[in-house]
Write an enzyme that holds these catalytic residues in place. Sequence first.
Site, PDB file in Angstrom:
ATOM      1  N   CYS A  41      24.471 -33.753   5.791  1.00  0.00           N
ATOM      2  CA  CYS A  41      24.308 -34.134   4.396  1.00  0.00           C
ATOM      3  C   CYS A  41      23.891 -35.586   4.319  1.00  0.00           C
ATOM      4  O   CYS A  41      23.761 -36.270   5.327  1.00  0.00           O
ATOM      5  CB  CYS A  41      25.618 -33.941   3.644  1.00  0.00           C
ATOM      6  SG  CYS A  41      26.893 -34.973   4.336  1.00  0.00           S
ATOM      7  N   CYS A  44      26.159 -38.339   5.892  1.00  0.00           N
ATOM      8  CA  CYS A  44      26.017 -38.595   7.324  1.00  0.00           C
ATOM      9  C   CYS A  44      24.911 -39.613   7.555  1.00  0.00           C
ATOM     10  O   CYS A  44      25.015 -40.482   8.409  1.00  0.00           O
ATOM     11  CB  CYS A  44      25.650 -37.316   8.063  1.00  0.00           C
ATOM     12  SG  CYS A  44      26.688 -35.928   7.655  1.00  0.00           S
ATOM     13  N   ASP A 449      20.291  -6.683  25.742  1.00  0.00           N
ATOM     14  CA  ASP A 449      20.906  -7.085  26.996  1.00  0.00           C
ATOM     15  C   ASP A 449      22.395  -7.208  26.686  1.00  0.00           C
ATOM     16  O   ASP A 449      22.776  -7.364  25.534  1.00  0.00           O
ATOM     17  CB  ASP A 449      20.299  -8.431  27.418  1.00  0.00           C
ATOM     18  CG  ASP A 449      21.106  -9.091  28.499  1.00  0.00           C
ATOM     19  OD1 ASP A 449      21.379  -8.412  29.494  1.00  0.00           O
ATOM     20  OD2 ASP A 449      21.461 -10.262  28.352  1.00  0.00           O
ATOM     21  N   ASP A 635      18.964 -12.730  26.582  1.00  0.00           N
ATOM     22  CA  ASP A 635      19.117 -14.178  26.727  1.00  0.00           C
ATOM     23  C   ASP A 635      18.930 -14.674  28.153  1.00  0.00           C
ATOM     24  O   ASP A 635      18.588 -15.817  28.368  1.00  0.00           O
ATOM     25  CB  ASP A 635      20.495 -14.617  26.245  1.00  0.00           C
ATOM     26  CG  ASP A 635      21.568 -14.297  27.258  1.00  0.00           C
ATOM     27  OD1 ASP A 635      21.526 -13.175  27.802  1.00  0.00           O
ATOM     28  OD2 ASP A 635      22.420 -15.150  27.519  1.00  0.00           O
ATOM     29  N   ASP A 639      16.147 -11.493  31.774  1.00  0.00           N
ATOM     30  CA  ASP A 639      15.580 -10.756  30.638  1.00  0.00           C
ATOM     31  C   ASP A 639      14.197 -11.243  30.263  1.00  0.00           C
ATOM     32  O   ASP A 639      13.478 -10.574  29.522  1.00  0.00           O
ATOM     33  CB  ASP A 639      16.465 -10.910  29.397  1.00  0.00           C
ATOM     34  CG  ASP A 639      17.839 -10.319  29.609  1.00  0.00           C
ATOM     35  OD1 ASP A 639      17.888  -9.219  30.172  1.00  0.00           O
ATOM     36  OD2 ASP A 639      18.825 -10.959  29.227  1.00  0.00           O
TER      37      ASP A 639
END
Lengths: 761, 64
Positions: A41, A44, A449, A635, A639
């Site tokens: 935001c 910050c 996976d 991931d 794969d």
Amino acid sequence: MNERTDPGVVFDEASHDWVAYTVAAEDGARRIELAVEGITCAACMTDIERGLKRVPGIVRARVNLTSRRTSVIFRPEQLSPDDVLRRMAAIGYPSHPFDPALARDSRSAAASELLRAMGVAAFGVMNVMLMSIAVWSGNVTDITPETRDFFHWMSALVALPCVAYAGRPFFRSAIGALRRGSVNMDVPISLGILLAMGLSLANTMTHQLEAYFDSALMLLFFLLLGRYLDENMRRRTAVEAETLATLRADSAIRRQPDGSLARVPVSRIAPGDTVLIHPGERVPVDGRVLSGRSELDMSMVTGETLPVSVSEGDRVHAGTLNGGGLLTVQVTAAAEGTLMAEIERLIEEAQSAKAGTLRLADRAARMYAPVVHGSALLTLIGWMLAGAGWHVSLINAIAVLIITCPCALALAVPAVQVVAAGRLFRNGLLINAGDAIERLAAIDTVVFDKTGTLTLPEPVLRNAADIDADLAALAGRLALSSGHPLAEALAIATTARQPIEGASETPGQGVAATLDGRALRLGSLEFCGFAPAAAAAARALHPTASLIAFRADDGRAAVFSFGQRLRGDAVDTVRRLMAAGLKVIILSGDRPAAVAEVAAALGVDDWTGNADPAAKIARLDALKAAGARVLMVGDGINDAPSLAAAHVSLSPVSAAHVSQAASDAVFLGALLRPVVIAYEVSRRAYRLMMENLALAVVYNLIAVPIAVAGYVTPLIAALAMSGSSMLVTANALRLRRVAEPAARAAAVAPLQPSLPNEAMP
Amino acid sequence: MSILLFLVPVALSLGLVGLAAFLWALKSGQFDDLDGAAWRILDDEDIGEPSELPRPRGDERRSA
């Protein structure tokens, strides 16, 4: 992020070679770009900028709230990059510098070129339109030919340079396509614009009533707007993906020639270098172990969840997770080890096999161009045959080209893509490939996976109920002293806060400490003094789990069993996909027993374990041969080839680099829901694309006969073009009502484990 | 209508000024961060507090 305190184990604190990450700014200052965690935001932004500006030596600090990056300019003689990073951490925003060696931000250059062209086109269209309206109203009242000519010449003066500048993106792409001997949408666009300009110039010179300068510029403006929005969406996605990649900090600790240690970006590691891999770190490169013993979690590479032990002389692969021991590794290949080379070869093969599929927009262009150019030619011939002179025939033929100039058609697909990509972005999905949406809409099978995709990458304690709470709490405190992934999981599970002083770690074995005169040991079963028979019995009890043991010298002992946890909404996601009529398959490299357990929890009958990358591809090819269109969600490095081979693919943000690069989209957060959202949004988007193409065809069916008959005036052309463009864009905006991200809040909400514990013995 | 000979170029040059302003804004990075600018206006840091002295680096911990 749990703060790691290593009271027992002292490693040489490797100095970070961050100076290499800075670039020169004005007056001898250096600039460093930071990816910052947790900018959410405006507060910050103020926190960071104020916090940094107070430090002497910092010239400027500026947070970009859109890309969530911070640019810091500092004086190198007063401050080191480490000071900047320490300061950021002290303010509460851990950050990581961007590696300037990586080629990046080419998208920004493209977007700003489009924006400049759009500004020029907007200037042109506004001013030319002002003069055109004067001419149109003058033509039906009492404008003098001299005034009209003056307006036309002024229009030409504005329009010619504007078109020459703003049209460059289209001309470039059209010329490129013609050189390759193909036709894309930019060819008819460029042709239409050039003909409109040419005709208008000829009309101006011959003192005609009408010129089409405004139509050509308006067309350019609308098209540039579409392109810019498209490019901007992609840039946002690319920036986000790059920030995430940087925060994951791919760096390695290298032993420098002088014997000191330095943390350097992986891109700077060369074969022959020696790197240190701390417990709990990911192995950054392929290499051979020079010294040290440890266990490696290979799940990212093979899908196998049981750790493999390695010692001197063994090979280690990039992407595996180091367990409890410190390893010194000689690099054999920084990027292309035997394993990576093999995987990259498979990816390349898979991608070249996929290159045949043509994008929807290009398919439309291929059908469209011959039809339009043919009808323009027929108009010319028809009018000639009917005995109208050269001039009238040519004007009517060009009018056909201008009126059909594919404004609506060129916007039909990209407008929907932009809105859809924006929708997906807000739901935590970053699209890599522009046509992923239309491919996603066509799927009928989803292949998951298991490890890291259906399950979370971190292991989780599974038998907490069987262990006395005080014993578990003590074990958790001891676990804080270890960097081993299972120990970290134990510390998290027991919410331990206070480490035990004076704990010492035996690499690859466990930690030991003395508390109030009691000797405590946490580590492998053997390390904790389990007899071989007892250890074997414990392993038989938990066949699919990873185990660590804990023993206090009063004879009390416990065996902690760790397993994989399903993502919070995996069951629900699979059920929703099945309810949508999709076939769900699990292909995993893990042991069949572990896969069976997950498949049963999800209600999936079609699953395969022990599948290596080639086997996964073979299965995908079999599915493809049977006519299925497969969405692959995975991931691991293993794969990656199947991600590239599948019709379309998704990977979670925790995935290996090569997998993310091979997949069409990346989803953020710990939930699987984005898979369902991606499918739903894409289905809807595809329908809107088809509707838009239909609208464009209907528009042309109405407009072309008018043009062929020779009734098109510049006013009609202007109205028809802007009208059809707005219709198509408005239709695309209807997608905004789909998938309003309630998922965004849920994606960051804490998760509850949902793999049923009672499934365990 | 000879006034047009004067007015049209004036109108065009005003348009060109606008275009130049846009190109300048683009080049100087005004479009880089569209979200931050809206909040930056609310920041009164630039008014400056006289009591605030630069502090030595690194010793101030304001953990969020």
